[in-house]
Design a protein around this motif. Structure first.
Motif, mmCIF file in Angstrom:
data_model
loop_
_atom_site.group_PDB
_atom_site.id
_atom_site.type_symbol
_atom_site.label_atom_id
_atom_site.label_comp_id
_atom_site.label_asym_id
_atom_site.label_seq_id
_atom_site.Cartn_x
_atom_site.Cartn_y
_atom_site.Cartn_z
ATOM 1 N N MET A 84 1.044 -1.312 0.006
ATOM 2 C CA MET A 84 -0.026 0.017 -0.009
ATOM 3 C C MET A 84 0.783 1.195 0.064
ATOM 4 O O MET A 84 0.421 2.155 -0.460
ATOM 5 C CB MET A 84 -1.040 0.107 1.253
ATOM 6 C CG MET A 84 -1.851 -0.951 1.188
ATOM 7 S SD MET A 84 -3.220 -1.008 2.655
ATOM 8 C CE MET A 84 -2.169 -1.218 3.886
ATOM 9 N N PHE A 85 2.010 1.381 0.608
ATOM 10 C CA PHE A 85 2.787 2.409 0.883
ATOM 11 C C PHE A 85 4.420 1.952 0.352
ATOM 12 O O PHE A 85 4.973 1.232 1.031
ATOM 13 C CB PHE A 85 2.986 2.859 2.406
ATOM 14 C CG PHE A 85 1.725 3.310 2.677
ATOM 15 C CD1 PHE A 85 0.910 4.431 2.263
ATOM 16 C CD2 PHE A 85 0.778 2.320 3.575
ATOM 17 C CE1 PHE A 85 -0.266 4.840 3.061
ATOM 18 C CE2 PHE A 85 -0.587 2.874 3.976
ATOM 19 C CZ PHE A 85 -0.740 3.936 3.476
ATOM 20 N N ALA A 86 4.712 2.185 -0.764
ATOM 21 C CA ALA A 86 5.903 1.784 -1.389
ATOM 22 C C ALA A 86 7.443 1.926 -0.651
ATOM 23 O O ALA A 86 7.952 1.184 -0.684
ATOM 24 C CB ALA A 86 6.344 2.268 -2.935
ATOM 25 N N ALA A 87 7.283 3.051 0.069
ATOM 26 C CA ALA A 87 8.540 3.424 0.818
ATOM 27 C C ALA A 87 8.636 2.860 2.214
ATOM 28 O O ALA A 87 9.606 2.810 2.750
ATOM 29 C CB ALA A 87 8.719 5.107 0.979
ATOM 30 N N ILE A 88 7.646 2.309 2.679
ATOM 31 C CA ILE A 88 7.409 1.982 3.966
ATOM 32 C C ILE A 88 7.611 0.486 4.193
ATOM 33 O O ILE A 88 7.075 -0.394 3.579
ATOM 34 C CB ILE A 88 6.221 2.206 4.657
ATOM 35 C CG1 ILE A 88 6.079 3.651 4.898
ATOM 36 C CG2 ILE A 88 6.231 1.665 5.996
ATOM 37 C CD1 ILE A 88 4.530 4.132 5.434
ATOM 38 N N SER A 89 8.616 -0.166 4.945
ATOM 39 C CA SER A 89 8.820 -1.505 4.937
ATOM 40 C C SER A 89 8.018 -2.274 5.927
ATOM 41 O O SER A 89 7.546 -3.183 5.957
ATOM 42 C CB SER A 89 10.503 -1.645 5.174
ATOM 43 O OG SER A 89 10.723 -3.243 5.484
ATOM 44 N N THR A 90 8.343 -1.504 7.346
ATOM 45 C CA THR A 90 7.662 -1.872 8.557
ATOM 46 C C THR A 90 7.236 -0.686 9.309
ATOM 47 O O THR A 90 7.747 0.492 9.156
ATOM 48 C CB THR A 90 8.296 -2.847 9.295
ATOM 49 O OG1 THR A 90 7.542 -3.519 10.248
ATOM 50 C CG2 THR A 90 9.790 -2.555 9.796
ATOM 51 N N LEU A 91 6.644 -0.953 10.537
ATOM 52 C CA LEU A 91 6.474 0.011 11.564
ATOM 53 C C LEU A 91 7.127 -0.480 12.887
ATOM 54 O O LEU A 91 7.175 -1.508 12.931
ATOM 55 C CB LEU A 91 4.884 0.246 11.608
ATOM 56 C CG LEU A 91 4.290 0.907 10.635
ATOM 57 C CD1 LEU A 91 2.608 0.930 10.764
ATOM 58 C CD2 LEU A 91 4.781 2.161 10.073
#
Length: 164
Positions: A128-135
């Motif tokens: 859903m968010f290309a730049a985010i790997s994890t939180l």
């Protein structure tokens, strides 16, 4: 003969798919109660039919069960109605959060079905968010809140802190 087997395979494939959705997730069951009840009815009838078939080990005996093909076709039609309602529900979810358009139906169902379990939702974040790997998450003491996210982490390891 072939038509009956084709109908049987189609019903069984749909049943396996829908069983995982409706019996595997309490959230989906709660959000789609009419479809859940409709599928519960289909499930009971399908299992009863499969038990009758299992008592007849030869194909020709199984195919001689009264109204077998008609029953299978009716079950297929009911499951088509359920799948259409499920599709409409997923489309509404996508219209509510446009990032869901980046997900296939199975991924979206997994997110909805596991909304209360962040660990099961995180693998879908990158779709859903290309730049985010994890939180980055921390346990939370607030009532009704299991986890609090305090940072986003990119695929390159960059960390962006979130203010609460």
């Amino acid at each position: 003969l072939r038509a009956a087997f084709d109908a049987w395979i189609d019903v069984q494939r749909r049943w396996v798919y829908l069983e995982g959705i409706f019996f595997g997730s309490a959230d989906i069951k709660a959000q789609l109660p009419a479809e859940y009840n409709r599928f519960k009815s289909v499930d009971g009838e399908f299992i009863t039919l499969m038990r009758r078939i299992s008592n007849r080990p030869y194909a020709m005996e199984a195919l001689n069960i009264d109204n077998l093909q008609r029953t299978l076709e009716r079950l297929a039609n009911l499951m088509t109605v359920i799948q259409k309602a499920l599709g409409a529900y997923l489309e509404k979810q996508r219209s509510d959060l446009s990032r869901f358009y980046f997900l296939g139906d199975d991924d979206l169902l997994e997110i909805i079905g596991n909304a209360s379990e962040p660990g099961k939702v995180l693998p879908h974040l990158g779709k859903m968010f290309a730049a985010i790997s994890t939180l980055n998450s921390q346990p939370c003491d607030e009532e009704g809140v299991l986890t609090k996210f305090d940072a986003m982490i990119s695929k390159d390891g960059e960390k962006v802190t979130l203010d609460s």
